[in-house]
Design a protein around this motif. Sequence first.
Motif, PDB file in Angstrom:
ATOM      1  N   TYR A  54      43.442  37.279  50.708  1.00 31.98           N
ATOM      2  CA  TYR A  54      44.252  37.596  48.701  1.00 31.98           C
ATOM      3  C   TYR A  54      43.165  35.821  48.249  1.00 31.98           C
ATOM      4  O   TYR A  54      42.178  36.482  46.973  1.00 31.98           O
ATOM      5  CB  TYR A  54      44.943  37.220  49.152  1.00 31.98           C
ATOM      6  CG  TYR A  54      46.037  37.482  47.115  1.00 31.98           C
ATOM      7  CD1 TYR A  54      45.883  38.812  46.458  1.00 31.98           C
ATOM      8  CD2 TYR A  54      45.632  35.968  46.738  1.00 31.98           C
ATOM      9  CE1 TYR A  54      46.154  39.030  45.653  1.00 31.98           C
ATOM     10  CE2 TYR A  54      46.336  36.861  45.396  1.00 31.98           C
ATOM     11  CZ  TYR A  54      46.224  37.769  44.498  1.00 31.98           C
ATOM     12  OH  TYR A  54      46.814  38.213  43.265  1.00 31.98           O
ATOM     13  N   TYR A 110      40.984  37.830  45.492  1.00 29.55           N
ATOM     14  CA  TYR A 110      42.557  37.858  44.063  1.00 29.55           C
ATOM     15  C   TYR A 110      41.951  39.191  43.146  1.00 29.55           C
ATOM     16  O   TYR A 110      43.120  39.936  41.836  1.00 29.55           O
ATOM     17  CB  TYR A 110      43.102  37.066  44.177  1.00 29.55           C
ATOM     18  CG  TYR A 110      42.677  36.304  43.205  1.00 29.55           C
ATOM     19  CD1 TYR A 110      42.375  35.637  41.927  1.00 29.55           C
ATOM     20  CD2 TYR A 110      41.680  34.698  43.956  1.00 29.55           C
ATOM     21  CE1 TYR A 110      41.918  34.864  40.960  1.00 29.55           C
ATOM     22  CE2 TYR A 110      40.576  34.069  42.643  1.00 29.55           C
ATOM     23  CZ  TYR A 110      40.766  34.237  41.413  1.00 29.55           C
ATOM     24  OH  TYR A 110      40.499  33.708  40.832  1.00 29.55           O
ATOM     25  N   ASN A 111      40.490  39.191  42.707  1.00 30.33           N
ATOM     26  CA  ASN A 111      40.618  39.602  41.279  1.00 30.33           C
ATOM     27  C   ASN A 111      39.495  40.080  41.555  1.00 30.33           C
ATOM     28  O   ASN A 111      39.238  41.284  40.637  1.00 30.33           O
ATOM     29  CB  ASN A 111      39.480  38.634  40.411  1.00 30.33           C
ATOM     30  CG  ASN A 111      38.139  37.824  41.518  1.00 30.33           C
ATOM     31  OD1 ASN A 111      38.153  37.869  42.475  1.00 30.33           O
ATOM     32  ND2 ASN A 111      37.540  36.585  40.742  1.00 30.33           N
ATOM     33  N   ILE A 157      43.408  45.317  45.521  1.00 27.17           N
ATOM     34  CA  ILE A 157      44.662  44.953  44.050  1.00 27.17           C
ATOM     35  C   ILE A 157      44.920  46.566  44.428  1.00 27.17           C
ATOM     36  O   ILE A 157      46.218  46.599  45.751  1.00 27.17           O
ATOM     37  CB  ILE A 157      44.545  44.705  43.191  1.00 27.17           C
ATOM     38  CG1 ILE A 157      43.833  42.787  43.903  1.00 27.17           C
ATOM     39  CG2 ILE A 157      46.421  43.985  43.156  1.00 27.17           C
ATOM     40  CD1 ILE A 157      44.774  42.555  44.206  1.00 27.17           C
ATOM     41  N   ARG A 161      53.654  40.188  41.796  1.00 25.04           N
ATOM     42  CA  ARG A 161      53.799  40.371  43.366  1.00 25.04           C
ATOM     43  C   ARG A 161      54.795  40.018  43.625  1.00 25.04           C
ATOM     44  O   ARG A 161      55.554  39.357  43.921  1.00 25.04           O
ATOM     45  CB  ARG A 161      52.673  39.264  43.523  1.00 25.04           C
ATOM     46  CG  ARG A 161      51.119  39.237  42.886  1.00 25.04           C
ATOM     47  CD  ARG A 161      50.185  40.623  43.963  1.00 25.04           C
ATOM     48  NE  ARG A 161      48.749  40.326  42.943  1.00 25.04           N
ATOM     49  CZ  ARG A 161      48.383  41.662  41.812  1.00 25.04           C
ATOM     50  NH1 ARG A 161      49.286  41.335  41.245  1.00 25.04           N
ATOM     51  NH2 ARG A 161      47.557  41.095  41.563  1.00 25.04           N
ATOM     52  N   LEU A 187      48.920  30.865  43.764  1.00 28.23           N
ATOM     53  CA  LEU A 187      47.315  30.379  44.045  1.00 28.23           C
ATOM     54  C   LEU A 187      46.038  29.346  43.758  1.00 28.23           C
ATOM     55  O   LEU A 187      45.944  28.908  42.239  1.00 28.23           O
ATOM     56  CB  LEU A 187      46.022  32.260  44.103  1.00 28.23           C
ATOM     57  CG  LEU A 187      44.599  32.141  44.420  1.00 28.23           C
ATOM     58  CD1 LEU A 187      44.786  31.682  46.162  1.00 28.23           C
ATOM     59  CD2 LEU A 187      44.100  32.957  44.238  1.00 28.23           C
ATOM     60  N   LEU A 217      47.243  30.191  49.279  1.00 23.34           N
ATOM     61  CA  LEU A 217      48.274  30.788  48.621  1.00 23.34           C
ATOM     62  C   LEU A 217      49.340  31.118  49.589  1.00 23.34           C
ATOM     63  O   LEU A 217      49.843  30.449  50.711  1.00 23.34           O
ATOM     64  CB  LEU A 217      47.910  32.588  48.907  1.00 23.34           C
ATOM     65  CG  LEU A 217      48.841  32.666  48.234  1.00 23.34           C
ATOM     66  CD1 LEU A 217      48.982  33.097  46.746  1.00 23.34           C
ATOM     67  CD2 LEU A 217      48.512  35.430  48.601  1.00 23.34           C
ATOM     68  N   GLU A 242      46.133  32.063  40.216  1.00 21.89           N
ATOM     69  CA  GLU A 242      46.781  32.552  39.704  1.00 21.89           C
ATOM     70  C   GLU A 242      48.602  31.405  40.078  1.00 21.89           C
ATOM     71  O   GLU A 242      48.905  30.716  40.818  1.00 21.89           O
ATOM     72  CB  GLU A 242      47.150  33.663  40.431  1.00 21.89           C
ATOM     73  CG  GLU A 242      46.213  34.622  40.147  1.00 21.89           C
ATOM     74  CD  GLU A 242      46.510  35.931  40.882  1.00 21.89           C
ATOM     75  OE1 GLU A 242      45.116  37.007  40.509  1.00 21.89           O
ATOM     76  OE2 GLU A 242      46.707  35.742  41.703  1.00 21.89           O
TER      77      GLU A 242
END
Length: 251
Positions: free
Chosen positions: A105, A109-110, A115, A132, A176, A181, A214
């Motif tokens: 992740y 993540y972006n 996702i 999430r 994150l 994470l 995040e």
Amino acid sequence: MSFFGKNIKKIRGVKGLSQQAFAELFDLKRATLGAYEEGRSEPKIDTIIKIANYFSTSIDDLLTSELTVNALLQFKDDLTLHADAFHKVEMSSIPLLQGDAIGEYPNLYNNISYIEDLPQIQFPLASSQKFRAYTISNLEMTANDKGLYPGDIVIGEQVLLKDIVSIPEGTVVLILVHDKLMVRHLQVKEDMVFLKAAHKNIAPYKFSLNEVKEVWKICYTILFRLPEFGNPLEEKLNYLEREFRRFKEGF
């Protein structure tokens, strides 16, 4: 205990129990029960606990307020039997991070496609916010046999990075930061972020705010075990009774 006698008399009436039948349920004499109902005698703590547990009411309600018929029947005052009053619960699909995905992740993540391909859990949420879900894999958020255990799932609501300073100190977050994470208690001081585990042997992390990528404020948990059930008032009463016995034995 001014309401106790009145309440047990009302319970008998609602349940259709005579004094004799009620007394036998709790190994009492009928005359003793009559004395309770008339306020001429006070019950022992263990009797109060037995009656409260048997009729699924709290000790606090039994002692400090007059029980209603609806409460005794375990109906709510606003109970309705009209079918059109019920509505379907809206479910939301929430991406779940578990296993290898937790390690992947930070780099993906972006990535929207990544996702979307994550496992999804269905949860009763009617919200336009992003969420999430994250599966706990260690004991870092456990202390004194309480907290989050491996297999538990936490669900977090997205917090915009500009709003991170408004998160109350100690809030549990999925965060994150840099290439990590993790689930931690959050504290923000000036331009620094402090992340603290619940376990006393886990050292806290410290990062600058600009390293945070995040933040998801934990709002819900799914526990894969039965929660601990306890009645604080009952525990206090038991403690007082034990202390009273010790006091008497000292003389």
